[in-house]
Design an enzyme around this catalytic site. Structure first.
Site, mmCIF file in Angstrom:
data_model
loop_
_atom_site.group_PDB
_atom_site.id
_atom_site.type_symbol
_atom_site.label_atom_id
_atom_site.label_comp_id
_atom_site.label_asym_id
_atom_site.label_seq_id
_atom_site.Cartn_x
_atom_site.Cartn_y
_atom_site.Cartn_z
ATOM 1 N N SER A 196 0.797 -1.224 0.000
ATOM 2 C CA SER A 196 0.000 0.000 0.000
ATOM 3 C C SER A 196 0.826 1.268 0.000
ATOM 4 O O SER A 196 0.372 2.307 -0.443
ATOM 5 C CB SER A 196 -0.918 0.003 1.215
ATOM 6 O OG SER A 196 -0.176 -0.073 2.405
ATOM 7 N N HIS A 224 -5.255 -4.207 -1.563
ATOM 8 C CA HIS A 224 -5.095 -3.140 -2.560
ATOM 9 C C HIS A 224 -5.157 -3.662 -3.992
ATOM 10 O O HIS A 224 -5.244 -2.882 -4.933
ATOM 11 C CB HIS A 224 -3.773 -2.389 -2.335
ATOM 12 C CG HIS A 224 -3.808 -1.590 -1.073
ATOM 13 N ND1 HIS A 224 -4.206 -0.278 -1.029
ATOM 14 C CD2 HIS A 224 -3.563 -1.956 0.210
ATOM 15 C CE1 HIS A 224 -4.185 0.146 0.218
ATOM 16 N NE2 HIS A 224 -3.789 -0.853 0.993
ATOM 17 N N LYS A 255 -11.590 -0.472 -0.106
ATOM 18 C CA LYS A 255 -10.789 0.196 -1.132
ATOM 19 C C LYS A 255 -11.584 0.161 -2.442
ATOM 20 O O LYS A 255 -12.567 0.876 -2.563
ATOM 21 C CB LYS A 255 -9.409 -0.443 -1.174
ATOM 22 C CG LYS A 255 -8.843 -0.447 0.276
ATOM 23 C CD LYS A 255 -7.429 -0.685 0.431
ATOM 24 C CE LYS A 255 -7.036 -0.927 1.887
ATOM 25 N NZ LYS A 255 -7.287 0.185 2.794
HETATM 26 C C1 LIG Z 1 -2.844 -4.225 3.179
HETATM 27 C C2 LIG Z 1 -3.995 -3.879 4.073
HETATM 28 N N1 LIG Z 1 -4.576 -4.863 4.783
HETATM 29 C C3 LIG Z 1 -5.609 -4.603 5.607
HETATM 30 C C4 LIG Z 1 -6.110 -3.332 5.767
HETATM 31 C C5 LIG Z 1 -7.242 -3.071 6.716
HETATM 32 O O1 LIG Z 1 -8.404 -2.865 5.996
HETATM 33 P P1 LIG Z 1 -9.632 -2.019 6.554
HETATM 34 O O2 LIG Z 1 -9.421 -0.607 6.187
HETATM 35 O O3 LIG Z 1 -10.806 -2.633 5.880
HETATM 36 O O4 LIG Z 1 -9.679 -2.226 8.036
HETATM 37 C C6 LIG Z 1 -5.540 -2.287 5.049
HETATM 38 C C7 LIG Z 1 -6.071 -0.915 5.203
HETATM 39 O O5 LIG Z 1 -5.435 0.068 5.094
HETATM 40 C C8 LIG Z 1 -4.454 -2.564 4.185
HETATM 41 O O6 LIG Z 1 -3.856 -1.581 3.497
#
Ligand SMILES: Cc1ncc(COP(=O)(O)O)c(C=O)c1O
Length: 415
Positions: A196, A224, A255
């Site tokens: 990310s 992502h 996302k």
């Molecule tokens: C790679 C990754 N995994 C998990 C999450 C967590 O997701 P959520 O925003 O649905 O809690 C994010 C969120 O930024 C993320 O970038």
């Protein structure tokens, strides 16, 4: 001795106040004093290519709504219908009284989408990673994880009590060294697929090869990559043709899927056990009906409209190319995330502020999200940006550039 609240506190002395970590936290106040603090920005509009901030139009280059579906008429209509039919909330755990027919529909839809037998829903992606990893692993297990993996994966591993062994970002030699070190032990390899902050795509063929050679299981966070990579937008496992080689696929709805929530998909047996053992699933209320309906509608669009992915890719290539020709150091940008290397938190914060004032919103990324010296601006694209808007953004970047960008003594952007 100072009085802070109602508990005596002696600076320097061992504190008996459980709030001492908070009371002594000065990083934010220092940035406020320097006039470069601008977190928790408040927007007055939906996440579109141009947003409203304090009454002004600002070009949005900092959202995770990569396909722009949060304002898609089909997604909004589906949410309205779900509220009319099911009300606003489920008010209960999925185990007891919080499961609707649309939760079931979404779980089986996600299982098919991910190429797995079954899937389990969570109320956020964070909860999915923490809930799944803490249920899967125990203190006799080893979790081998990319050093740049998301905080929720780290937190899940920590909560499980397993030994956490990290390997250098996307570095197969470093991964193999960890696998050798722990050979003969129960190992789960965990990685994001599209990172990310760095914008890199994990070397999945290499990781799968090593996991197989050392008899390790593999979990992939596709948060992502969903909607962005793969012929149907199912993610990196799909784009590499390696869905069967990945034991567990995790994703979020927050996302490209224009909603909130998360899921884990895998074999029927594993998911059924998680359904009963994963505390993040069992002890938390189900997703609200409107969030479920929005995710289903977004999945429909992701699967039927590949042109969104193409537009997103060409927007990212256009902006990354433009930034490079302005002299910025731009990272991998293998998806919609274009990292602009700063190399110092003061530069990242001041550049962020200057760009925001001049009409472009991006995300400053500081330690601990990236190592010290690797601070960056995370620029992210939407399929719905047009070239005129992106060209205006490039003009604003050109004006914000200074001779000390990246900062002197910055670490290499991919260090
Ligand atoms: C790679 C990754 N995994 C998990 C999450 C967590 O997701 P959520 O925003 O649905 O809690 C994010 C969120 O930024 C993320 O970038």
């Amino acid at each position: 001795m100072e009085e802070r609240g109602d508990i005596a506190h002696s600076p320097g002395a061992e504190s008996h106040d459980p709030f001492s970590k908070l009371l002594d936290y000065t990083r934010v106040s220092a940035a406020r004093v320097a006039g470069i603090y601008q977190y928790f920005p408040v927007f007055e509009s939906a996440q579109c290519p141009v947003i409203k901030h304090e009454g002004r139009d600002v070009i949005m280059l900092g959202t995770n709504s990569y396909l722009g579906l949060a304002t898609h008429p089909d997604v909004k209509a589906a949410m309205h219908r779900a509220i009319d039919e099911y009300g606003s909330a489920c008010s209960g755990s999925p185990l007891l009284n919080g499961t609707l027919d649309i939760h079931r529909e979404l779980a089986s839809r996600l299982a098919r989408f991910s190429g797995k037998e079954d899937a389990l829903l969570y109320s956020t992606g964070y909860q999915a990673n923490v809930g799944a990893l803490s249920a899967i692993l125990g203190r006799h297990d080893i979790v081998v994880m990319d050093k740049r993996s998301h905080a929720s994966l780290v937190d899940g591993a920590r909560l499980s009590g397993a030994k956490l062994a990290r390997y250098e970002h996307n570095d197969l030699e470093s991964l193999e060294a960890q696998l050798k070190r722990h050979s003969g032990q129960p190992v789960l390899v965990v990685t994001d697929s599209l990172f990310s902050m760095e914008g890199t795509v994990a070397d999945l063929p290499g990781i799968v090869g090593l996991a197989r050679r050392y008899g390790a299981r593999l979990m992939l966070d596709e948060s992502h990559a969903i909607g962005v990579l793969g012929a149907r937008g199912a993610g990196a496992a799909e784009s590499f043709g390696l869905v069967d080689a990945v034991d567990l696929i995790m994703g979020t709805f927050s996302k490209s899927l224009a909603s909130v929530g998360g899921f884990v998909a895998g074999s029927r047996k594993v998911i059924d056990s998680l359904r009963h053992l994963s505390r993040g699933h069992v002890f938390s209320a189900s997703l609200p009906p409107a969030a479920v309906a929005a995710t289903l509608a977004a999945l429909d669009i992701v699967e039927r409209d590949g042109s969104l992915r193409e537009r997103l890719a060409s927007n990212a290539a256009f902006l990354a190319g433009g930034l490079r020709s302005l002299g910025f150091e731009v990272g991998a940008a293998e998806g919609p995330i274009v990292p602009v290397h700063c190399g110092h938190e003061l530069l990242a914060l001041s550049a962020y502020r200057k760009l925001f004032e001049d009409g472009v919103f991006v995300n400053p990324v500081l330690h601990p999200a990236v190592p010290k010296g690797c601070e960056l601006l995370r620029v992210s694209l939407m399929a719905t940006h047009d070239e005129a808007t992106l060209s205006r953004a490039l003009d604003i970047f050109a004006r914000a550039r200074t001779p000390w960008w990246p900062a002197p003594h910055a670490r290499r952007k991919d260090a």
